[in-house]
Motif scaffolding. Structure first.
Motif, PDB file in Angstrom:
ATOM      1  N   ALA A   1      71.841 114.104  54.030  1.00 30.19           N
ATOM      2  CA  ALA A   1      70.651 113.035  53.627  1.00 30.19           C
ATOM      3  C   ALA A   1      70.477 112.137  54.415  1.00 30.19           C
ATOM      4  O   ALA A   1      69.248 111.487  54.717  1.00 30.19           O
ATOM      5  CB  ALA A   1      71.081 112.589  52.191  1.00 30.19           C
ATOM      6  N   GLU A   2      71.393 111.473  55.178  1.00 32.07           N
ATOM      7  CA  GLU A   2      71.441 110.317  55.988  1.00 32.07           C
ATOM      8  C   GLU A   2      71.209 110.714  57.609  1.00 32.07           C
ATOM      9  O   GLU A   2      71.329 110.075  58.278  1.00 32.07           O
ATOM     10  CB  GLU A   2      72.610 109.623  55.814  1.00 32.07           C
ATOM     11  CG  GLU A   2      72.582 108.771  54.491  1.00 32.07           C
ATOM     12  CD  GLU A   2      73.781 108.044  54.271  1.00 32.07           C
ATOM     13  OE1 GLU A   2      74.749 107.732  54.996  1.00 32.07           O
ATOM     14  OE2 GLU A   2      74.044 107.049  53.156  1.00 32.07           O
ATOM     15  N   ASN A   3      70.822 111.993  57.862  1.00 33.86           N
ATOM     16  CA  ASN A   3      70.927 112.398  59.251  1.00 33.86           C
ATOM     17  C   ASN A   3      69.514 111.981  59.756  1.00 33.86           C
ATOM     18  O   ASN A   3      69.167 112.433  61.119  1.00 33.86           O
ATOM     19  CB  ASN A   3      71.376 113.938  59.535  1.00 33.86           C
ATOM     20  CG  ASN A   3      70.134 114.915  59.027  1.00 33.86           C
ATOM     21  OD1 ASN A   3      69.232 114.358  58.196  1.00 33.86           O
ATOM     22  ND2 ASN A   3      70.689 115.990  58.557  1.00 33.86           N
ATOM     23  N   GLY A   4      68.473 111.543  59.127  1.00 35.66           N
ATOM     24  CA  GLY A   4      67.245 111.318  59.531  1.00 35.66           C
ATOM     25  C   GLY A   4      66.020 112.454  59.652  1.00 35.66           C
ATOM     26  O   GLY A   4      65.139 111.961  60.150  1.00 35.66           O
ATOM     27  N   ARG A   5      66.588 113.460  59.056  1.00 31.72           N
ATOM     28  CA  ARG A   5      65.559 114.696  59.140  1.00 31.72           C
ATOM     29  C   ARG A   5      65.085 115.065  57.846  1.00 31.72           C
ATOM     30  O   ARG A   5      65.749 114.710  56.600  1.00 31.72           O
ATOM     31  CB  ARG A   5      66.418 116.180  59.771  1.00 31.72           C
ATOM     32  CG  ARG A   5      66.972 115.799  60.947  1.00 31.72           C
ATOM     33  CD  ARG A   5      67.589 117.125  61.405  1.00 31.72           C
ATOM     34  NE  ARG A   5      68.037 116.992  63.140  1.00 31.72           N
ATOM     35  CZ  ARG A   5      69.476 116.433  63.435  1.00 31.72           C
ATOM     36  NH1 ARG A   5      70.226 116.238  62.194  1.00 31.72           N
ATOM     37  NH2 ARG A   5      69.696 116.285  64.645  1.00 31.72           N
ATOM     38  N   ASP A   6      63.799 115.499  57.897  1.00 34.50           N
ATOM     39  CA  ASP A   6      63.090 116.043  56.678  1.00 34.50           C
ATOM     40  C   ASP A   6      63.700 117.456  56.359  1.00 34.50           C
ATOM     41  O   ASP A   6      63.056 118.385  56.539  1.00 34.50           O
ATOM     42  CB  ASP A   6      61.651 116.110  56.849  1.00 34.50           C
ATOM     43  CG  ASP A   6      61.128 116.319  55.520  1.00 34.50           C
ATOM     44  OD1 ASP A   6      61.477 116.006  54.385  1.00 34.50           O
ATOM     45  OD2 ASP A   6      59.819 116.793  55.775  1.00 34.50           O
TER      46      ASP A   6
END
Length: 371
Positions: free
Chosen positions: A290-295
């Motif tokens: 969730a926090e990896n910056g991808r949609d």
């Protein structure tokens, strides 16, 4: 085929891929292997049963449907056997699933791994795509590139590359990229790669990844990202992680924690994660994705395909709420934990029980995500 309007995939209620083989199909396959009917006769039965399956999937409200993998014997070996350079063989022993030996099957790499423009899965998808109704998406499933990594425990043997992982990866990546492009060119807009490696690597590790497995994890990330980065923008690419699904049995047990950092590096559009029992551990690893910056969407496989008993809808809602402490609710979805028949044997439940499971997924997701 027209992709359903305003629906993002993975959908809030989705499916992994395989369904129980109908008895009529099983009898036809047995008759074909006994040389009692022709290949054309078997294909006619397959087509008829796929038509019936698609109709049922749509009736239950699914917006993406599969062929149930009705033309396959194995979820992975049939596809791998169709690549140039890889061939099915029958080993001396089957796989070991929680103490149970499976039917025997394996792959030998005997030449350069390459794209096969005549891979039978292309015609299989074209048929499915031609029978789905307007507004419904045909979903294709294939094994992840990591499933072809040489591994004697998985009955994948390398008789060509001689442990040269870099040379193997270079060829495999190119073969997958071309294969994915071919699927796209014949109309595929939703492709799922099925991956047992991550679940098994997690099973072989405690807390953090086993150092001996790091090169394989890094190779898997490299291969999957090379495929994801090369695909057309309007092709949805997701990955299902499995710990084994054969005859209602499993092969591995272990939380996602040891592999979470690697999973969070993947450039895919969504994850289908097994969470039907304690073998999968807690929801904490979802935070790294969730926090990896991808949609990306995370599909929670909370409804088991291994047992006929129907889950409590209130318990499903409770677990979704618990998962939302680690990943935003708007990024979550719901599905069965795996397919109902990763091999033609199928799991221990009836077709009616299978459909009750799908209906539960659809009804629950519509309540959790009403818009």
């Amino acid at each position: 085929m027209t992709v359903a309007a305003k629906i993002k995939y993975p959908n809030r209620y989705d499916i992994v891929g395989s369904f129980l083989r109908p008895e009529k199909l099983k009898r036809a396959r047995d008759a074909y292997h006994a040389h009692q009917i022709s290949r054309d006769a078997l294909t006619q039965v397959e087509n008829s049963e796929i038509n019936r399956l698609v109709k049922k999937e749509v009736e239950l409200g699914l917006t993406d449907v599969t062929s149930g993998e009705f033309r396959r014997s194995w979820w992975h070996l049939d596809f791998l056997d169709g690549l140039s350079g890889a061939h099915f063989f029958t080993p001396d022993h089957g796989f070991i699933f929680n103490g149970q030996e499976t039917r025997r099957g394996g792959i030998k790499i005997t030449n350069k791994i390459a794209y096969n423009p005549n891979h039978p899965f292309f015609d299989d998808f074209a048929y499915l795509n031609g029978v789905v109704p307007e507004g419904i998406t045909a979903k294709q499933t294939i094994p992840s590139p990591s499933v072809l990594f040489p591994n004697k425990d998985a009955e994948i043997y390398d008789d060509y590359y001689k442990n040269d992982l870099n040379a193997f990866l270079e060829d495999e990546i190119k073969a997958y990229q071309q294969t994915v492009r071919h699927f796209y060119d014949i109309g595929c807009r939703y492709l799922q790669i099925d991956d047992t490696s991550w679940g098994m690597w997690a099973s072989f590790s405690k807390g953090t990844i086993n150092p001996d497995l790091k090169p394989l994890c890094e190779a898997a990330v490299k291969a999957i990202n090379a495929i994801a980065d090369n695909k057309p923008d309007d092709l949805v690419l997701t990955m299902h992680i499995c710990r084994g699904n054969y005859d209602s049995n499993w092969a591995g047990a272990g939380a996602y924690d040891p592999v979470a950092d690697y999973l969070a590096q993947l450039h895919i559009d969504g994850y289908f994660l097994e969470y039907d029992d304690e073998r999968s551990g807690g929801f904490e690893p979802l935070k790294k994705i969730a926090e990896n910056g991808r949609d990306q969407r995370i599909v929670l496989g909370l409804v088991t395909t291994k047992k006929p008993e129907l889950e409590s809808q209130s318990d499903l809602k409770r677990r979704i709420k618990l998962a939302s402490q680690f990943a935003p609710l708007e990024d979550l979805c719901l599905s069965p934990q795996c397919g109902f028949a990763s091999t033609e044997e199928g799991n221990h439940l009836t077709e009616n029980e299978q459909w009750q499971k799908i209906k539960l997924v659809v009804d629950t997701a519509k309540q959790v995500w009403p818009h």
